[in-house]
Design a protein around this motif. Structure first.
Motif, PDB file in Angstrom:
ATOM      1  N   ASP A 163      22.766  56.110  34.621  1.00 48.41           N
ATOM      2  CA  ASP A 163      22.067  57.214  35.274  1.00 48.41           C
ATOM      3  C   ASP A 163      20.562  57.138  35.042  1.00 48.41           C
ATOM      4  O   ASP A 163      19.773  57.442  35.931  1.00 48.41           O
ATOM      5  N   ILE A 164      20.185  56.707  33.856  1.00 54.74           N
ATOM      6  CA  ILE A 164      18.754  56.530  33.565  1.00 54.74           C
ATOM      7  C   ILE A 164      18.162  55.521  34.554  1.00 54.74           C
ATOM      8  O   ILE A 164      17.046  55.689  35.056  1.00 54.74           O
ATOM      9  N   ALA A 165      18.955  54.492  34.849  1.00 51.66           N
ATOM     10  CA  ALA A 165      18.468  53.418  35.730  1.00 51.66           C
ATOM     11  C   ALA A 165      18.152  53.919  37.138  1.00 51.66           C
ATOM     12  O   ALA A 165      17.436  53.259  37.889  1.00 51.66           O
ATOM     13  N   LEU A 166      18.681  55.090  37.498  1.00 56.61           N
ATOM     14  CA  LEU A 166      18.398  55.656  38.823  1.00 56.61           C
ATOM     15  C   LEU A 166      17.076  56.407  38.853  1.00 56.61           C
ATOM     16  O   LEU A 166      16.615  56.820  39.918  1.00 56.61           O
ATOM     17  N   CYS A 167      16.497  56.633  37.692  1.00 51.11           N
ATOM     18  CA  CYS A 167      15.287  57.458  37.622  1.00 51.11           C
ATOM     19  C   CYS A 167      14.032  56.603  37.749  1.00 51.11           C
ATOM     20  O   CYS A 167      14.088  55.377  37.679  1.00 51.11           O
ATOM     21  N   GLN A 168      12.917  57.301  37.909  1.00 56.98           N
ATOM     22  CA  GLN A 168      11.664  56.581  38.119  1.00 56.98           C
ATOM     23  C   GLN A 168      10.894  56.370  36.816  1.00 56.98           C
ATOM     24  O   GLN A 168       9.844  55.727  36.808  1.00 56.98           O
ATOM     25  N   GLY A 169      11.405  56.895  35.730  1.00 50.00           N
ATOM     26  CA  GLY A 169      10.738  56.709  34.451  1.00 50.00           C
ATOM     27  C   GLY A 169      11.480  57.468  33.371  1.00 50.00           C
ATOM     28  O   GLY A 169      12.397  58.246  33.655  1.00 50.00           O
ATOM     29  N   ILE A 170      11.089  57.231  32.130  1.00 50.78           N
ATOM     30  CA  ILE A 170      11.723  57.871  30.981  1.00 50.78           C
ATOM     31  C   ILE A 170      10.673  58.694  30.253  1.00 50.78           C
ATOM     32  O   ILE A 170       9.577  58.215  29.976  1.00 50.78           O
ATOM     33  N   VAL A 171      11.015  59.946  29.981  1.00 48.28           N
ATOM     34  CA  VAL A 171      10.128  60.803  29.197  1.00 48.28           C
ATOM     35  C   VAL A 171      10.663  60.869  27.779  1.00 48.28           C
ATOM     36  O   VAL A 171      11.835  61.199  27.575  1.00 48.28           O
ATOM     37  N   THR A 172       9.833  60.566  26.810  1.00 46.87           N
ATOM     38  CA  THR A 172      10.256  60.665  25.424  1.00 46.87           C
ATOM     39  C   THR A 172       9.373  61.674  24.705  1.00 46.87           C
ATOM     40  O   THR A 172       8.153  61.545  24.674  1.00 46.87           O
ATOM     41  N   LEU A 203      12.405  50.669  32.253  1.00 40.00           N
ATOM     42  CA  LEU A 203      11.606  51.637  33.000  1.00 40.00           C
ATOM     43  C   LEU A 203      10.380  52.014  32.175  1.00 40.00           C
ATOM     44  O   LEU A 203      10.396  51.911  30.958  1.00 40.00           O
ATOM     45  N   PRO A 204       9.337  52.497  32.849  1.00 48.04           N
ATOM     46  CA  PRO A 204       8.197  52.966  32.062  1.00 48.04           C
ATOM     47  C   PRO A 204       8.589  54.152  31.176  1.00 48.04           C
ATOM     48  O   PRO A 204       9.339  55.033  31.601  1.00 48.04           O
ATOM     49  N   VAL A 205       8.111  54.155  29.931  1.00 52.79           N
ATOM     50  CA  VAL A 205       8.378  55.250  28.991  1.00 52.79           C
ATOM     51  C   VAL A 205       7.082  56.022  28.804  1.00 52.79           C
ATOM     52  O   VAL A 205       6.062  55.453  28.418  1.00 52.79           O
ATOM     53  N   ILE A 206       7.125  57.314  29.141  1.00 50.59           N
ATOM     54  CA  ILE A 206       5.891  58.105  29.099  1.00 50.59           C
ATOM     55  C   ILE A 206       6.092  59.381  28.295  1.00 50.59           C
ATOM     56  O   ILE A 206       7.220  59.754  27.970  1.00 50.59           O
ATOM     57  N   THR A 207       5.001  60.032  27.970  1.00 46.96           N
ATOM     58  CA  THR A 207       5.070  61.295  27.226  1.00 46.96           C
ATOM     59  C   THR A 207       5.327  62.454  28.199  1.00 46.96           C
ATOM     60  O   THR A 207       5.093  62.320  29.409  1.00 46.96           O
ATOM     61  N   PRO A 208       5.760  63.606  27.688  1.00 46.50           N
ATOM     62  CA  PRO A 208       5.912  64.773  28.565  1.00 46.50           C
ATOM     63  C   PRO A 208       4.608  65.124  29.282  1.00 46.50           C
ATOM     64  O   PRO A 208       4.627  65.566  30.430  1.00 46.50           O
ATOM     65  N   ARG A 209       3.491  64.887  28.616  1.00 43.69           N
ATOM     66  CA  ARG A 209       2.205  65.214  29.235  1.00 43.69           C
ATOM     67  C   ARG A 209       1.933  64.329  30.444  1.00 43.69           C
ATOM     68  O   ARG A 209       1.573  64.804  31.514  1.00 43.69           O
ATOM     69  N   GLU A 210       2.126  63.036  30.262  1.00 46.16           N
ATOM     70  CA  GLU A 210       1.898  62.099  31.357  1.00 46.16           C
ATOM     71  C   GLU A 210       2.920  62.356  32.473  1.00 46.16           C
ATOM     72  O   GLU A 210       2.578  62.310  33.665  1.00 46.16           O
ATOM     73  N   ALA A 211       4.165  62.636  32.093  1.00 46.53           N
ATOM     74  CA  ALA A 211       5.199  62.913  33.098  1.00 46.53           C
ATOM     75  C   ALA A 211       4.799  64.108  33.955  1.00 46.53           C
ATOM     76  O   ALA A 211       4.914  64.076  35.180  1.00 46.53           O
ATOM     77  N   SER A 212       4.319  65.164  33.306  1.00 42.42           N
ATOM     78  CA  SER A 212       3.990  66.358  34.083  1.00 42.42           C
ATOM     79  C   SER A 212       2.799  66.092  34.992  1.00 42.42           C
ATOM     80  O   SER A 212       2.728  66.624  36.099  1.00 42.42           O
ATOM     81  N   ARG A 213       1.884  65.237  34.547  1.00 43.73           N
ATOM     82  CA  ARG A 213       0.759  64.871  35.417  1.00 43.73           C
ATOM     83  C   ARG A 213       1.252  64.131  36.663  1.00 43.73           C
ATOM     84  O   ARG A 213       0.835  64.409  37.774  1.00 43.73           O
ATOM     85  N   ARG A 214       2.161  63.199  36.427  1.00 47.22           N
ATOM     86  CA  ARG A 214       2.667  62.426  37.567  1.00 47.22           C
ATOM     87  C   ARG A 214       3.488  63.298  38.504  1.00 47.22           C
ATOM     88  O   ARG A 214       3.383  63.184  39.725  1.00 47.22           O
TER      89      ARG A 214
END
Lengths: 253, 253
Positions: B125-134, B88-99
């Motif tokens: 369960d992670i596989a059900l999500c649309q992305g990963i926030v690290t 899945l795409p791995v994004i920052t909390p900042r990018e996640a909140s933008r999306r």
């Protein structure tokens, strides 16, 4: 890499000090200073909540006053939700971390000051800082846990470090340390007091605070602090000479 | 304004649930879901640490599985430090909140999923999500407190809301809800299983996971989910017909 010093003013619960140490370690920080912790220092409970961030707790430095704790730092931002009457710049954690990062890149010592769990920061202490950081809290529920406040600032710091932008171009001399500024303020206030400036006397506190903030905003360099002290010395000496002259003239009459 | 739902998977300490509620309230969030909390629900200790954010705790919804807890949401990001094998795409909390903010502006239901204190999230369960926030944690000390992880994401959310950029231009139909996606995955897996695809059987878990992630990344619309199910149905029906034809031919011999 210069890292920001975290300064906790009169924190009450050792659990919170431990939680602060933990989150500092999470975001790569390790310099923690305590100003008059309520229950003294060290406290076992801090180690219990630090979750292994022992090196942060073992490096703790304890001070009697905020002014002593920030004396060797050049840029310190006070984190508070209530800027009240002071006229320092109020910035977000993001902007604060950018400015601290730029200062660190320029070799300056930096810090973030946090108030105690209940009382927050004294306006007198805020006035010694170079700016106010306000976390964008919902006014409906504004009691933010101390470790959370540190977490958000530490997170912003680390995000800046990792994004690693090229250092912004800086010109001119760096601002003076708080120690030098404090010396200048005290010199000025001593002279003003001798001159009867603080009238009525109970106004001393608020008047000196306003002066400190007013002057602090200009971010004097070391040379400018020296100049300013020269100005104060010259003015007060002049006053003495004028007085001596008047006395001499009177006595000749 | 649509707000992100905070989902805590198998959290262990009620104190942490309360601390999460407190920090949600600090940043204007109020929808909290618990998946199989270890000690059941409600728990008095949560109210003790929520510091007055009672409305968040009183609105808590409890679920048996992550898939049930996110079924009605369209975009859910899993917060974890260890993305492991998933793609899945791995994004920052900042990018996640933008999306998430963009999705909220477009009227979509959104959420953030957090793992338990020790175990973290299951890859299934992670596989059900649309992305990963690290969260950008220092690897030297990566045990981040649960409430701190929520705090940083909630802070980023609120910062986005307050900055209130104009909604980005969106075209086309919105992605389907997780409920629809899950139905599609299960349909597909049922048919694949009947076809002997999952071989050896102990590989079912990792194989289905890879499929879900693979398909999930394309963010199907409702129409596309229907199309996909049509594809699965058609293919499996075809297989049955071929088999029936072979049997019929054999019997005629």
């Amino acid at each position: 890499m210069i890292l920001p010093v975290i300064i906790l003013d009169r924190s009450q619960l050792a659990d919170n000090i431990g939680a602060v140490a933990r989150v500092m370690a999470n975001f790569g920080l390790d310099r923690l200073r305590l100003v008059s912790p309520r229950d003294g220092w060290p406290q076992d409970r801090a180690w219990a909540t630090a979750s292994g961030a022992d090196w942060v707790l073992e490096g703790v430095e304890v001070f009697d006053s905020v002014s002593a704790a920030i004396a060797d730092l050049t840029t310190v931002f006070a984190t508070t939700a209530r800027p009240r009457e002071t006229r320092l710049p109020v910035i977000t954690p993001r902007e604060a971390s950018r400015r601290l990062y730029d200062d660190a890149q320029a070799g300056r010592a930096i810090g973030l000051l946090f108030g105690g769990e209940r009382a927050g920061l004294e306006t007198t202490d805020i006035a010694l800082c170079q700016g106010i950081v306000t976390i964008p809290i919902d006014p409906k529920h504004h009691s933010l846990n101390l470790a959370q406040a540190v977490a958000i600032n530490a997170y912003e710091w680390r995000t800046n470090v990792l994004d690693a932008p090229p250092p912004r171009f800086k010109e001119g001399d760096p601002p003076a340390s708080n120690e030098l500024l404090l010396g200048m303020y005290e010199h000025l206030e001593r002279e003003l007091d001798a001159a009867g400036f603080f009238h009525p006397p109970e106004k001393f506190r608020s008047m000196s605070q306003n002066l400190r903030v007013m002057l602090g905003r200009s971010r004097f360099t070391e040379q400018e602090v020296a100049t300013m002290r020269g100005v104060v010395a010259a003015l007060s000496k002049g006053r003495g000479q004028k007085l001596a002259k008047m006395v001499a003239e009177k006595s000749r009459e």
